[in-house]
Design an enzyme around this catalytic site. Structure first.
Site, PDB file in Angstrom:
ATOM      1  N   GLU A  50       6.532   1.570 -10.211  1.00 45.17           N
ATOM      2  CA  GLU A  50       6.563   3.012 -10.456  1.00 45.17           C
ATOM      3  C   GLU A  50       7.055   3.346 -11.859  1.00 45.17           C
ATOM      4  OE1 GLU A  50       6.865   2.220  -6.093  1.00 45.17           O
ATOM      5  OE2 GLU A  50       8.025   1.548  -7.835  1.00 45.17           O
ATOM      6  N   ARG A  89      12.112   6.199  -7.843  1.00 37.29           N
ATOM      7  CA  ARG A  89      12.364   4.920  -8.499  1.00 37.29           C
ATOM      8  C   ARG A  89      12.053   4.967  -9.996  1.00 37.29           C
ATOM      9  NH1 ARG A  89      12.112   0.692  -4.518  1.00 37.29           N
ATOM     10  NH2 ARG A  89      10.870  -0.694  -5.826  1.00 37.29           N
ATOM     11  N   LYS A  91      -2.002 -12.235   6.580  1.00 36.40           N
ATOM     12  CA  LYS A  91      -1.625 -10.945   7.153  1.00 36.40           C
ATOM     13  C   LYS A  91      -2.540 -10.631   8.336  1.00 36.40           C
ATOM     14  CE  LYS A  91      -0.446  -6.203   5.785  1.00 36.40           C
ATOM     15  NZ  LYS A  91      -0.315  -5.248   4.675  1.00 36.40           N
TER      16      LYS A  91
END
Length: 598
Positions: free
Chosen positions: A334, A362, A246
């Site tokens: 979640e 969610r 990244k």
């Protein structure tokens, strides 16, 4: 000097005409193009820098947009956008009226599926692959998903189903060991072992009936293109494990991957972040939450903190640093976070479950079934409530008041400022008999000195901010809408308009509401959530139930999805800025006065 290759590429068809040996130079150009624009316009930097070669290889090998390419979450899709016809408008990325920061199905034929939340790519790509089978189409379907997102339950549901089919599906795992914060969990350790050649278990993806390849270097175009060309000929579900870095190509972004996920403005030449203003600013609401939680946890050993993969964004990191055994990052999960909190609550702990408003959507069933139905005292702290700005429709936290208000047993509180946030957190940990949702916005508050002694808040009790001598209009605000509402009252007529900070969406302060409806000629509600089913709807329901017939105006977010732009621009667009609220008050006062003279 003119860029030798990128200037000639307006679509993947142009990319495919380049000789292979020119692709590394194109990759370097793309990195610099992204750095130059994001350094001044802001956006998600590190994720896109990490997939430059992978994106080139995918569009080089596959016949997009006929072959369907889906990017999970979409933080990493900038290169994709630049190569698919949006190069000349890329500088409008995430700005009002400009292109979206995420893949968007209405924006381009190359954006096969709209994304913004994690772990949806495999299910969507499998749905497309099965549809192609049913329709007799011979197409490729590719889902690119990160190592943090693939640990989510929904991703496993998609893998589990796909492995039992013969769908032409390619799942590419972009493994860089980080989401926004470092990845966590047993699967992360398994992938680390795979990369090091130390995995003792059978390959988990082969066990799910995927044809597994890798891991390979995600920055080696030769290896990438060779692997993709081969997999293009393989039938059934396939899995390619790609290792990337990244922030690749920008030293600071590689070394500080959390900060450079979305770094704000920085120097494109040096990569250094631009210095912040020397002026002291109010704290961010997330930091008020984070520091207050640590302060309370020192006093109350029953307090625990939970977040699904957002310790930095939510500022739970402060508790994780000081009390690592009492603060939990559960990964992008979640649903698990909510039920995990519920389990802790059954054992007498006080879980502060910190989830962005948009992500709590969610876990709606878990909020109802596992928390509210059992009346467990979980303390939900909903960061990023209201408009979040440039991340747009996928991330605005505008539905929470509406979707939570209908749930029995659940208290809903919206602090108007930082002290109110502290005090409701203090109140909640004193012991509640029901769950509570505390919603607060992204960004900074208004107060410089908010670390004051705690004060208990009476549940369901509103507070007057200004009471007029000539009681014409009562303005009822919720949460941080108190600030623009107060300014609007001053601009209009503070002698005729009273202002009440209602604090609680549920339970409403019905004692105060009865007084208001009996004393005033008109009511205005102001909320930074959707009007349909929200705080204003609660006021209308109260009026109907009690047969009050005053005119009621509900200001909030209309029944449309609101796209990206700065928070200030979006408030103006929906009439929630100071000037718009003042204009509404002025027009209503004028109308009331005219009716009196007739």
């Amino acid at each position: 000097m003119e860029k030798p290759y990128l200037k000639y590429i307006d679509a993947p068809e142009d990319l495919r005409t380049l000789p292979f040996e020119q692709l590394p130079e194109l990759a370097a150009e793309l990195r610099q193009f992204i750095i130059d624009i994001v350094s001044t316009k802001e956006g998600h930097l590190g994720a896109s820098l990490g997939v430059v070669e992978l994106t080139i290889a995918l569009h080089y090998v596959f016949n997009t947009p006929e072959d369907l390419l889906i990017w999970d979450v979409g933080h990493q899709a900038y290169v994709h956008k630049i190569l698919t016809g949006r190069k000349t408008v890329f500088e409008t990325n995430r700005q009002k009226g400009g292109i979206s920061g995420f893949p968007k199905i209405t924006e381009s034929a190359y954006d096969a599926f709209g994304v913004g939340h994690s772990s949806t790519s495999i299910s969507a790509a499998l749905g497309m692959a099965m549809a192609s089978q049913l329709q007799g189409k011979d197409l490729c379907h590719i889902a690119v998903i990160g190592d943090a997102s693939i640990a989510s339950g929904m991703a496993f549901e998609g893998l589990n189903h796909a492995g039992a089919t013969d769908a032409n599906l390619l799942v590419i795992l972009n493994d860089n060991a980080i989401g926004i914060d470092p990845s966590v969990g047993a699967l992360k350790q398994y992938l680390t072992n795979v990369k090091k050649g130390k995995a003792k278990q059978d390959n988990i993806f082969e066990a799910l009936n995927f044809n597994y390849s890798g891991p390979i270097d995600g920055h080696d175009l030769t290896e990438l293109i060779s692997a993709l060309k081969h997999l293009k000929t393989v039938k059934g579900p396939k899995f390619l494990h790609v290792i990337t870095t990244k922030g690749k190509g920008l030293k600071q972004a590689e070394e500080d991957q959390v900060k450079y996920h979305a770094p704000g403005k920085f120097d494109a030449l040096t990569g250094d972040l631009l210095p912040k203003s020397g002026l002291k600013q109010p704290s961010k609401f997330q930091d008020v939450f984070g520091h207050t939680l640590v302060e309370l946890a020192r006093l109350n050993e029953k307090i625990v903190g939970i977040t699904p993969a957002m310790p930095t964004g939510s500022s739970l990191k402060y508790m994780m640093q000081e009390m690592p055994n009492r603060a939990f990052d559960v990964g992008i999960a979640e649903q698990h976070a909510v039920t995990f909190a519920a389990g802790m609550a059954t054992q007498g702990l006080m879980p502060f479950c910190n989830i962005y408003s948009t992500f709590l959507q969610r876990a709606y069933d878990q909020v109802i079934h596992d928390v509210a139905l059992q009346n467990l005292a979980v303390i939900f702290c909903l960061d990023r409530a209201g408009f979040v700005g440039e991340d747009g429709a996928t991330h605005h936290g505008i539905f929470d008041m509406a979707y939570l208000r209908c749930i029995p047993n659940l208290i809903i509180f919206a602090p108007s400022d930082e002290i109110e946030l502290r005090n409701i957190m203090f109140t909640a940990q004193l012991g509640l008999e029901s769950p509570i949702a505390i919603r607060y916005p992204r960004g900074r508050g208004q107060l410089m000195d908010w670390q004051v002694p705690f004060s208990k808040i009476e549940i369901g009790k509103a507070r007057p901010l200004h009471e007029a001598s000539d009681k014409k209009i009562a303005l009822l605000s919720i949460g941080t809408m108190a600030f623009p509402s107060s300014k609007a009252v001053l601009k209009c007529s503070d002698a005729a308009v009273s202002h009440y900070d209602m604090r609680f969406v549920k339970p409403l302060d019905e004692t105060l509401l009865h007084e208001i409806f009996k004393s005033y000629e008109a009511i205005i509600s102001v909320e930074d959530g959707v009007i349909a089913g929200g705080f204003g709807s609660a006021i209308l329901e109260f009026a109907s139930k009690n047969e009050y017939h005053l005119p009621i105006t509900c200001l909030g977010i209309p029944d449309v999805f609101i796209e990206h732009g700065s928070v200030e621009e979006l408030h103006q667009a929906v009439g929630l800025d100071v000037e718009s609220i003042a204009n509404t008050l002025h027009a209503l006062l004028l109308n009331l006065n005219q009716n009196q003279t007739q």
